[in-house]
Motif scaffolding. Structure first.
Motif, short mmCIF file in Angstrom:
data_model
loop_
_atom_site.label_atom_id
_atom_site.label_comp_id
_atom_site.label_asym_id
_atom_site.label_seq_id
_atom_site.Cartn_x
_atom_site.Cartn_y
_atom_site.Cartn_z
N ALA A 86 42.97 -54.14 -24.60
CA ALA A 86 41.63 -53.73 -24.19
C ALA A 86 41.70 -52.67 -23.10
O ALA A 86 40.93 -51.71 -23.10
CB ALA A 86 40.84 -54.94 -23.71
N ALA A 87 42.64 -52.85 -22.18
CA ALA A 87 42.80 -51.85 -21.12
C ALA A 87 43.23 -50.51 -21.69
O ALA A 87 42.74 -49.46 -21.27
CB ALA A 87 43.81 -52.35 -20.09
N LEU A 88 44.15 -50.52 -22.65
CA LEU A 88 44.61 -49.27 -23.25
C LEU A 88 43.48 -48.56 -24.00
O LEU A 88 43.38 -47.32 -23.95
CB LEU A 88 45.79 -49.54 -24.19
N TYR A 147 52.80 -48.26 -14.81
CA TYR A 147 52.57 -49.62 -15.31
C TYR A 147 52.64 -49.70 -16.83
O TYR A 147 53.23 -50.63 -17.39
CB TYR A 147 51.21 -50.12 -14.83
N PHE A 148 52.03 -48.74 -17.50
CA PHE A 148 52.00 -48.78 -18.96
C PHE A 148 53.25 -48.08 -19.50
O PHE A 148 53.21 -46.96 -20.00
CB PHE A 148 50.70 -48.16 -19.48
N ARG A 156 52.99 -44.43 -24.80
CA ARG A 156 53.70 -43.16 -24.63
C ARG A 156 52.71 -42.00 -24.51
O ARG A 156 52.88 -41.12 -23.65
CB ARG A 156 54.65 -42.91 -25.82
N GLN A 157 51.66 -42.02 -25.33
CA GLN A 157 50.68 -40.94 -25.29
C GLN A 157 49.89 -40.97 -23.99
O GLN A 157 49.60 -39.93 -23.40
CB GLN A 157 49.71 -41.04 -26.48
N LEU A 158 49.54 -42.18 -23.55
CA LEU A 158 48.79 -42.30 -22.29
C LEU A 158 49.61 -41.74 -21.14
O LEU A 158 49.10 -40.98 -20.31
CB LEU A 158 48.44 -43.76 -22.03
#
Length: 428
Positions: A86-88, A147-148, A156-158
């Protein structure tokens, strides 16, 4: 979605750790349930009207508040209030809105429209790039980039996209042609007309720090030493209520000075040639509490369990409150975000707010922005830049989560060395 239905009295009876988590979780609702519908970014403010039950949203997205909200979202994932997925999804929408936004030499405006990305002018000439608000956003993006860290396409994209936004900020542009100081604003219409040089001591340490740490468009260290570490409010050296204050304006200024930069920068053992920042911030908090205990103007409600002055709403509008500019308004974020510096005193304040004022101060998005007992005024508003530090600094007290993330960023470590800071993170 995350609302705690327990009464203020029931919350006040909880052990410290459970109470802190309840405050964090309810406050996080501002950034999750109360976010801008189009972009997921943080709105500058919301107003809950007691008489009608209305939840009124300011149409403006706050760039700095969104950075704080991203840091709060990391806490929410770590604590299981929301799922990582949900966060992503939310962060992806926020990222898309940030790429939609009109940027000015890589910087964002103070306010923008979440759907279109167009700038909302803060004032007639403050209608474009805001370096300080951008630095608050970048602090949040860097924490999220750390964190991600998963090896999935979405993460990876974020990371890549947040890295792009970080690298495209032209910090050196804001030296106005190579001066040894940063300027707060630039506008394609008005140029440097705001003419607001950034000098310390204030909330802008993080601005200078990131400008020096940037992998592209960085400022030279001398800009920090000649620009930030200068000005009439940099060195203090006076004593207030028996407490020496090395830096800052009278009484150290409003308490958000000890919060905003230190959502990411861990003040423990953080020193440069000007200050020991843990010591400085702790002194600042102690001075504010001592002022409210002494209560020289005799305001109703002030005392050992009711203290904390900072920029917030008040009965007459909005003001940067501090002991030298005190009109009887207490801002809960001032004390609550100081939890790392004075845990026993802050927890006493939290319980006092819940037991003495109950639902006048504790509502759907946590504690209201401010109150003034002297005038029987309790805000119906919540501000992103006040709610965010509560969630983040409380978590830093509990686990150091955001401190560990931010201080582990390679560019941050390089920036510490470049500006001759010492920190335990450089020895790890």
């Amino acid at each position: 979605m995350l609302k705690d239905d327990r009464t203020p009295g029931a919350l006040a009876a909880l052990p410290d750790d459970a109470l802190i988590e309840a405050v964090q979780r309810q406050t996080f609702r501002y950034f999750w349930d109360g976010a801008d519908a189009a972009s997921g970014l943080a709105l500058d403010r919301r107003t809950l009207v007691e008489a009608t039950g209305e939840d009124l949203a300011d149409p403006r997205v706050a760039i700095g508040g969104s950075g704080f909200g991203i840091m709060a979202m990391i806490v929410a994932v770590e604590r299981g209030w929301i799922t990582r997925e949900a966060a992503l999804e939310r962060l992806g929408r926020m990222r898309d809105a940030l790429f939609r936004a009109r940027r000015y030499h890589g910087t964002f405006p103070h306010f923008m429209d979440g759907a279109s990305g167009e700038t909302f002018p803060m004032s007639p000439k403050d209608d474009a790039g805001d370096l300080v608000e951008t630095s608050f956003l970048m602090m949040g993006l860097l924490c999220a980039r750390q964190y991600f860290s998963g090896d999935t396409a979405a993460e990876r994209q974020l990371r890549a996209d947040f890295d792009t936004l970080w690298r495209e900020v032209e910090w050196d542009w804001f030296t106005q042609g190579g001066q040894d100081v940063l300027y707060w604003h630039w506008s394609p219409t008005h140029g440097w007309a705001m003419n607001h040089q950034i000098h310390g001591w204030n909330e802008c340490l993080i601005t200078y720090f990131l400008a020096a740490a940037a992998p592209r468009h960085a400022i030279a260290p001398q800009v920090y030493h000649r620009g930030y570490a200068s000005g009439r409010d940099f060195v203090n050296g006076k004593t207030y209520y028996g407490i020496d204050m090395p830096l800052g304006s009278a009484y150290g200024g409003p308490l958000f000075f000890t919060h905003y930069s230190f959502l990411g920068l861990d003040p423990h053992g953080l020193k440069d040639r000007y200050a020991d920042y843990w010591d400085l911030n702790t002194r600042h908090v102690r001075i504010h509490r001592a002022h409210c205990i002494a209560n020289p103007k005799g305001f109703a409600g002030y005392g050992e369990a009711c203290w904390g002055l900072t920029a917030s709403d008040d009965p007459d509008g909005y003001l940067a409150h501090d002991p030298s500019n005190d009109n009887g308004t207490i801002s809960p974020t001032a004390a609550l975000s100081s939890l790392p510096y004075a845990p026993t005193e802050v927890m006493k304040m939290v319980r006092h707010l819940l037991t003495a004022h109950g639902t006048r101060v504790w509502k759907d998005y946590g504690f209201v922005d401010a109150f003034c007992e002297a005038r029987n005024w309790f805000a119906e508003t919540y501000l992103a830049i006040d709610q965010g530090p509560i969630v983040v600094m409380m978590e830093n007290h509990r686990t150091g989560l955001l401190w560990k993330l931010f201080m582990s960023v390679p560019e941050v470590q390089a920036g510490l060395r470049r500006l001759d800071f010492s920190s335990p993170y450089l020895d790890a």
